[in-house]
Scaffold this motif. Structure first.
Motif, PDB file in Angstrom:
ATOM      1  N   THR A  31      41.983  67.558  -3.873  1.00 37.58           N
ATOM      2  CA  THR A  31      41.450  67.413  -5.228  1.00 37.58           C
ATOM      3  C   THR A  31      41.447  65.944  -5.614  1.00 37.58           C
ATOM      4  N   ASN A  32      40.531  65.603  -6.495  1.00 41.85           N
ATOM      5  CA  ASN A  32      40.455  64.227  -6.987  1.00 41.85           C
ATOM      6  C   ASN A  32      39.925  64.238  -8.407  1.00 41.85           C
ATOM      7  N   VAL A  33      40.501  63.400  -9.252  1.00 43.14           N
ATOM      8  CA  VAL A  33      40.132  63.334 -10.662  1.00 43.14           C
ATOM      9  C   VAL A  33      39.549  61.959 -10.981  1.00 43.14           C
ATOM     10  N   THR A  34      38.462  61.956 -11.722  1.00 44.02           N
ATOM     11  CA  THR A  34      37.881  60.720 -12.237  1.00 44.02           C
ATOM     12  C   THR A  34      37.909  60.782 -13.762  1.00 44.02           C
ATOM     13  N   ALA A  35      38.654  59.859 -14.372  1.00 43.28           N
ATOM     14  CA  ALA A  35      38.703  59.811 -15.833  1.00 43.28           C
ATOM     15  C   ALA A  35      37.384  59.266 -16.365  1.00 43.28           C
ATOM     16  N   TYR A  36      36.914  59.819 -17.497  1.00 41.64           N
ATOM     17  CA  TYR A  36      35.694  59.317 -18.106  1.00 41.64           C
ATOM     18  C   TYR A  36      35.947  57.920 -18.663  1.00 41.64           C
ATOM     19  N   LYS A  37      35.145  56.990 -18.233  1.00 44.62           N
ATOM     20  CA  LYS A  37      35.327  55.595 -18.647  1.00 44.62           C
ATOM     21  C   LYS A  37      35.261  55.439 -20.160  1.00 44.62           C
ATOM     22  N   HIS A  38      34.387  56.192 -20.796  1.00 46.83           N
ATOM     23  CA  HIS A  38      34.208  56.070 -22.241  1.00 46.83           C
ATOM     24  C   HIS A  38      35.007  57.105 -23.017  1.00 46.83           C
ATOM     25  N   GLY A  39      35.605  58.079 -22.321  1.00 47.44           N
ATOM     26  CA  GLY A  39      36.396  59.101 -22.988  1.00 47.44           C
ATOM     27  C   GLY A  39      35.591  59.877 -24.011  1.00 47.44           C
ATOM     28  N   VAL A  40      36.249  60.274 -25.095  1.00 50.46           N
ATOM     29  CA  VAL A  40      35.597  60.958 -26.205  1.00 50.46           C
ATOM     30  C   VAL A  40      35.264  59.932 -27.276  1.00 50.46           C
TER      31      VAL A  40
END
Length: 552
Positions: A31-40
């Motif tokens: 598994t691998n997670v990529t955080a959203y650069k701009h978030g919410v």
């Protein structure tokens, strides 16, 4: 045939996760997670443009980053060759919509629109379209529209058409520029395959669509706003495919981006919480799945087609082909615990947690576990982000009753947990009173893994045994299972989700069973909760509505 694999791509609120699993066993390989650069985006756009109250936007470029970064990462991590990946499924938050140009590109990625809020993705928890939702409800009631009964009698501000109407009213230039409005889930599936399709799951739960009747009539949309009369044949184009079908195959262009082979089967997309249903093996009538995290989503598979109060969606072929699936939900569960810890817990509690080597949630759970049911003397309402079911009213807010000068932080924490369990019991009672049985309950998501006290309280309050899915990544697993169905048995997958569930679904041996003496006490406490529920949510809802208006 060698070992075959499938991928599930889970697009959440803050990040996207890619899960690689064995097609024949459901074993999680990487598994691998990529955080959203701009978030919410809930305060300003990336360029600084301010946003109003109850806004929640995202940048769709962040979703493409998940595909281009996390898919190759899991292949490398597992040492799996692209030709051994036979299918891919996507799950997504919903209703999360975006306007697209003639080429299918998001408007917000164009410099012309980068400072216009309405050109961005409207996230599921964008609640600024409540007025528009109320207008849809009012017109549907006046016209006696049959579809309204499938959604508990009210249209939610979270859904697709209220958000589109808000764009039309507040930024008509964006509405005019948009060639299509799509769920982000369906947009990404279309991006991967080059085919313009919509999912029966997203369309059924979030856009008034029905397998037998299709969308409501153009006359209905025109009655809401005359400018919406032709929206179905203009900006809502695209045939609706049933969940469990194949949306298409990975294009050459996107295969290069993902590092997979062209022709890889792509499943019809599904809403994130809904993907946990097959992952828990809950594919038969009477089985309810609670997806528990920042919010709770309750999914019940049934063969009974009848209206239920507070249901936010009743969709044939909605989650499990051949059955009707009901959806209800609570929009603040883990979020309400996080609010308390982040904004209201005293400094001495945080210091004690640090000295104990625990996080604040762990410390409060341990302290709250020392109390018996009712011992706190508190009752709370679980409406910190509004009420989704059964009242469908985002203008409602939270409350804690019984506070005294002696009230301790752990007592408040326990009361917040209990309130969410009471909210779930209210939902279950609505089903049972409506003639739809709830025979088994499964829990999936992050909270069951992190909070044993919460799970025991839910068992005691609902007076039901709760089974827990044996994965912390059930939504991604469910998406992967649909990827295996899209691939089909000839490629090493399955020909139905029922077959996939036999081999890939995972449930723990340990369950949470209700404690009889706790059940008896919680029955009385639940009666207090119902008094508050009806007072603030029905009889005197103007109190909370008025406060919400002043806050704005």
């Amino acid at each position: 045939m060698g070992k075959k694999y499938v991928m599930g791509v889970d697009f959440g609120t803050e990040s996207g996760r890619v899960l690689l699993v064995e097609a024949d066993t459901g074993k999680e390989v990487a598994t691998n997670v990529t955080a959203y650069k701009h978030g919410v985006l809930d305060k300003t756009l990336p360029g600084g443009t301010p946003l109003g109250t109850d806004w929640a936007l995202q940048d769709p470029g962040d979703y493409l980053d998940v595909l281009s970064m996390s898919v190759p990462a899991v292949l490398q991590q597992a040492g799996v060759m692209p030709e051994d990946v036979i299918g891919l499924g996507i799950d997504f938050t919903a209703s999360t919509i975006l306007p697209l140009d003639l080429k299918g590109e998001p408007l917000c990625l164009k410099s012309k629109w980068e400072n216009e809020p309405h050109s961005y993705v409207k996230l599921w928890k964008h609640h600024a379209a409540q007025t528009e939702a109320d207008d849809f409800t009012r017109v549907a009631e006046e016209r006696g529209e049959a579809f309204l009964k499938r959604y508990g009698g009210k249209v939610s501000s979270e859904w697709m058409f209220p958000k589109i109407l808000q764009i039309l009213r507040e930024a008509p230039q964006v509405f005019d520029e948009a060639d299509l409005f799509m769920e982000a889930c369906d947009w990404l599936t279309s991006r991967l395959t080059g085919n313009l399709h919509r999912s029966s799951n997203t369309s059924g739960y979030k856009a008034f669509w029905n397998k037998k009747e299709g969308y409501p009539s153009p006359e209905f949309f025109a009655a809401v706003d005359d400018r919406l009369k032709d929206i179905l044949k203009t900006k809502m184009r695209g045939d609706v495919l049933s969940i469990g079908e194949k949306a298409g195959e990975l294009t050459e262009e996107m295969a290069q981006v993902l590092g997979l082979n062209p022709g890889t089967a792509i499943a019809v997309g599904i809403i994130d919480a809904h993907a946990g249903v097959p992952a828990a093996g809950a594919v038969r009538p009477g089985q309810m799945v609670m997806t528990m995290g920042t919010s709770n989503c309750h999914l019940l598979v049934t063969d009974k087609d009848q209206p239920i109060v507070g249901v936010c969606g009743s969709v044939e072929d909605g989650i499990i082909p051949g059955y009707i699936s009901f959806e209800t939900g609570q929009v603040a569960v883990g979020d309400s615990f996080a609010w308390y810890v982040d904004q209201a817990v005293p400094g001495y509690v945080k210091k004690e947690a640090e000295e104990s080597g625990l996080n604040v949630h762990q410390l409060l759970e341990r302290k709250a576990s020392a109390y018996e049911p009712g011992q706190t003397g508190l009752i709370a309402l679980d409406w910190w982000n509004g009420n989704r079911s059964v009242l469908v009213d985002s203008h409602l807010s939270g409350a804690i009753i019984g506070l005294t000068l002696a009230t301790k932080p752990e007592e408040i924490y326990r009361a917040l947990i209990e309130s969410t369990a009471f909210g779930t019991k209210k939902i279950i009672d609505s089903f049972v009173q409506g003639g739809v049985p709830v025979d088994e309950i499964f829990a999936v998501g992050g909270l069951p893994d992190r909070n044993r006290l919460l799970m025991q309280i839910y068992a005691d309050v609902t007076n039901r045994e709760i089974k827990v899915a044996d994965s912390s990544q059930t939504t991604a697993l469910g998406a992967a299972m649909y990827g295996a169905v899209a691939a089909g048995s000839k490629a090493g997958g399955y020909d139905s989700i029922f077959e996939a569930a036999k081999y890939m679904a995972r449930v723990r041996e340990e369950t949470y069973k209700p404690v009889p003496e706790h059940v008896e006490i919680y029955e009385e406490l639940y009666s207090y909760y119902l008094e508050l529920h009806d007072f603030f949510g029905v009889e005197k809802k103007s109190l909370m509505h008025g406060l919400k208006k002043w806050k704005r």
